[in-house]
Design an enzyme around this catalytic site. Structure first.
Site, PDB file in Angstrom:
ATOM      1  N   PHE A 107      11.229  -0.972   6.989  1.00 35.94           N
ATOM      2  CA  PHE A 107      10.199  -1.941   6.620  1.00 35.94           C
ATOM      3  C   PHE A 107      10.824  -3.300   6.332  1.00 35.94           C
ATOM      4  CE2 PHE A 107       7.388  -4.180   3.743  1.00 35.94           C
ATOM      5  CZ  PHE A 107       6.161  -4.030   4.362  1.00 35.94           C
ATOM      6  N   GLN A 108      11.967  -3.281   5.647  1.00 38.09           N
ATOM      7  CA  GLN A 108      12.628  -4.536   5.267  1.00 38.09           C
ATOM      8  C   GLN A 108      13.081  -5.313   6.511  1.00 38.09           C
ATOM      9  OE1 GLN A 108      13.254  -1.522   4.031  1.00 38.09           O
ATOM     10  NE2 GLN A 108      12.537  -1.746   1.913  1.00 38.09           N
ATOM     11  N   LYS A 141      -4.217   0.188   8.930  1.00 38.43           N
ATOM     12  CA  LYS A 141      -3.315   0.066   7.780  1.00 38.43           C
ATOM     13  C   LYS A 141      -2.577   1.366   7.437  1.00 38.43           C
ATOM     14  CE  LYS A 141      -2.716  -3.261   6.641  1.00 38.43           C
ATOM     15  NZ  LYS A 141      -1.798  -4.162   7.427  1.00 38.43           N
ATOM     16  N   ARG A 193      -1.608   8.159   6.928  1.00 39.81           N
ATOM     17  CA  ARG A 193      -1.069   7.723   5.638  1.00 39.81           C
ATOM     18  C   ARG A 193      -2.039   8.196   4.565  1.00 39.81           C
ATOM     19  NH1 ARG A 193      -0.226   1.239   4.272  1.00 39.81           N
ATOM     20  NH2 ARG A 193       1.235   1.477   2.520  1.00 39.81           N
ATOM     21  N   ARG A 237       3.210  -6.255   4.174  1.00 37.60           N
ATOM     22  CA  ARG A 237       3.048  -6.772   2.813  1.00 37.60           C
ATOM     23  C   ARG A 237       4.016  -6.104   1.838  1.00 37.60           C
ATOM     24  NH1 ARG A 237       0.112  -5.800  -1.839  1.00 37.60           N
ATOM     25  NH2 ARG A 237      -0.436  -3.756  -1.008  1.00 37.60           N
ATOM     26  N   LYS A 238       3.853  -4.813   1.623  1.00 38.92           N
ATOM     27  CA  LYS A 238       4.730  -4.091   0.682  1.00 38.92           C
ATOM     28  C   LYS A 238       5.368  -2.863   1.326  1.00 38.92           C
ATOM     29  CE  LYS A 238       3.192  -4.901  -4.104  1.00 38.92           C
ATOM     30  NZ  LYS A 238       2.610  -4.219  -5.279  1.00 38.92           N
ATOM     31  N   HIS A 283      -7.429   2.474  17.173  1.00 43.34           N
ATOM     32  CA  HIS A 283      -7.956   2.983  15.903  1.00 43.34           C
ATOM     33  C   HIS A 283      -9.196   3.845  16.158  1.00 43.34           C
ATOM     34  CE1 HIS A 283      -5.137   0.448  13.909  1.00 43.34           C
ATOM     35  NE2 HIS A 283      -5.772  -0.678  14.137  1.00 43.34           N
ATOM     36  N   TRP A 334       4.298  -0.478  12.666  1.00 38.21           N
ATOM     37  CA  TRP A 334       5.592   0.179  12.472  1.00 38.21           C
ATOM     38  C   TRP A 334       5.873   1.138  13.627  1.00 38.21           C
ATOM     39  CZ3 TRP A 334       6.816   3.752   7.668  1.00 38.21           C
ATOM     40  CH2 TRP A 334       8.194   3.891   7.540  1.00 38.21           C
TER      41      TRP A 334
END
Length: 265
Positions: free
Chosen positions: A201-202, A27, A102, A221-222, A80, A32
């Site tokens: 992202f959009q 996450k 992040r 998600r966001k 990961h 991306w």
């Protein structure tokens, strides 16, 4: 998701010198980064990168690595895993490694929503329950902080480049350009701009059903910076601040994460 048999087979995985390794804690934006690198490969080779195997290296059946021998180069290997858990052939062949981080508060919130939104993986009764487990490192792929400490030891390695999710959010064009240069891809400014536009992202969320199927809407998600403020209690925020101080204060990665800006402002 990751069986002991698969891990045994992974030890003998044969990496290539032109493999591109994308390492991140869950996450932190791995999908991306995967998209950006795929777009870069397409720009320089006109070969559309597809994913005949689940892109996370350690996930799948033990025969996965035999099948991957048939893949054309360059292969993208998302993972990961900690640095010292990767197959030795990655280092022997000097494959390039992009490491995406992040801030830990947004990572935790995104991980919580992922667990509770995606069918077929364990969910948590509450954010408080998840936070307790996250802080103890008792979640999938273990502790964020252990992952960070392990990778921080290699922040200056010649074949390793660290990228910050928040930096990509702030200036995606600059981030794409830096990634291209690290990978040795020669692109025009126009190509960089085109890739950046396709990689917002959009833009990725709009195509997520097409690119990732039913799980797409959960993966994207966001994508916001600072979403942690919607869930963290004051005591939880303080506990995370103390953990960061204990584990990463004074380290190169700790400085790069800009913790005060993103987790205390």
């Amino acid at each position: 998701m990751c069986t002991s048999e698969t891990f045994q087979a992974l030890d003998t995985f044969e990496a290539r010198s032109d493999d591109i390794v994308l390492a991140s804690y869950p996450k932190c934006g791995s999908n991306w980064l995967l998209h950006i690198v795929s777009e870069l490969i397409f720009a320089v080779s006109k070969i559309k990168y597809n994913y005949p195997e689940f892109p996370v290296l350690e996930c799948g059946d033990p025969e996965k690595y035999q099948r991957m021998k048939q893949f054309s180069s360059p292969r993208i290997l998302a993972t990961h895993l900690h640095y010292d858990k990767l197959p030795g052939s990655i280092f022997e062949n000097n494959a390039k490694i992009l490491v995406l981080f992040r801030n830990p508060k947004d990572t935790a919130v995104s991980f919580f929503h992922f667990h509770n939104d995606v069918p077929d993986i364990p969910s948590y009764g509450s954010w408080d329950e998840f936070f307790r487990q996250f802080m103890k490192g008792q979640v999938s792929w273990g502790s964020y902080f252990d992952f960070a400490i392990n990778w921080n030891k290699h922040i200056d390695d010649a074949n390793v480049k660290f990228i910050l999710y928040e930096d990509l959010k702030e200036n995606l064009t600059s981030g794409v350009k830096q990634i291209a240069e690290f990978l040795g891809f020669s692109l025009t400014e126009e190509q960089i701009e085109t890739i950046s536009t396709r990689s917002t992202f959009q833009a990725m969320r709009a195509k997520s059903q097409e690119t990732h199927g039913a799980v797409g809407r959960f993966l994207f998600r966001k994508g916001e910076v600072g979403d942690w403020k919607n869930l963290f209690r004051e005591t939880q925020s303080q506990a995370m601040d103390e953990k960061f101080q204990e584990c990463l204060a004074g380290t190169s990665l700790g400085a790069k994460l800009k913790y005060v800006s993103y987790c205390q402002a």
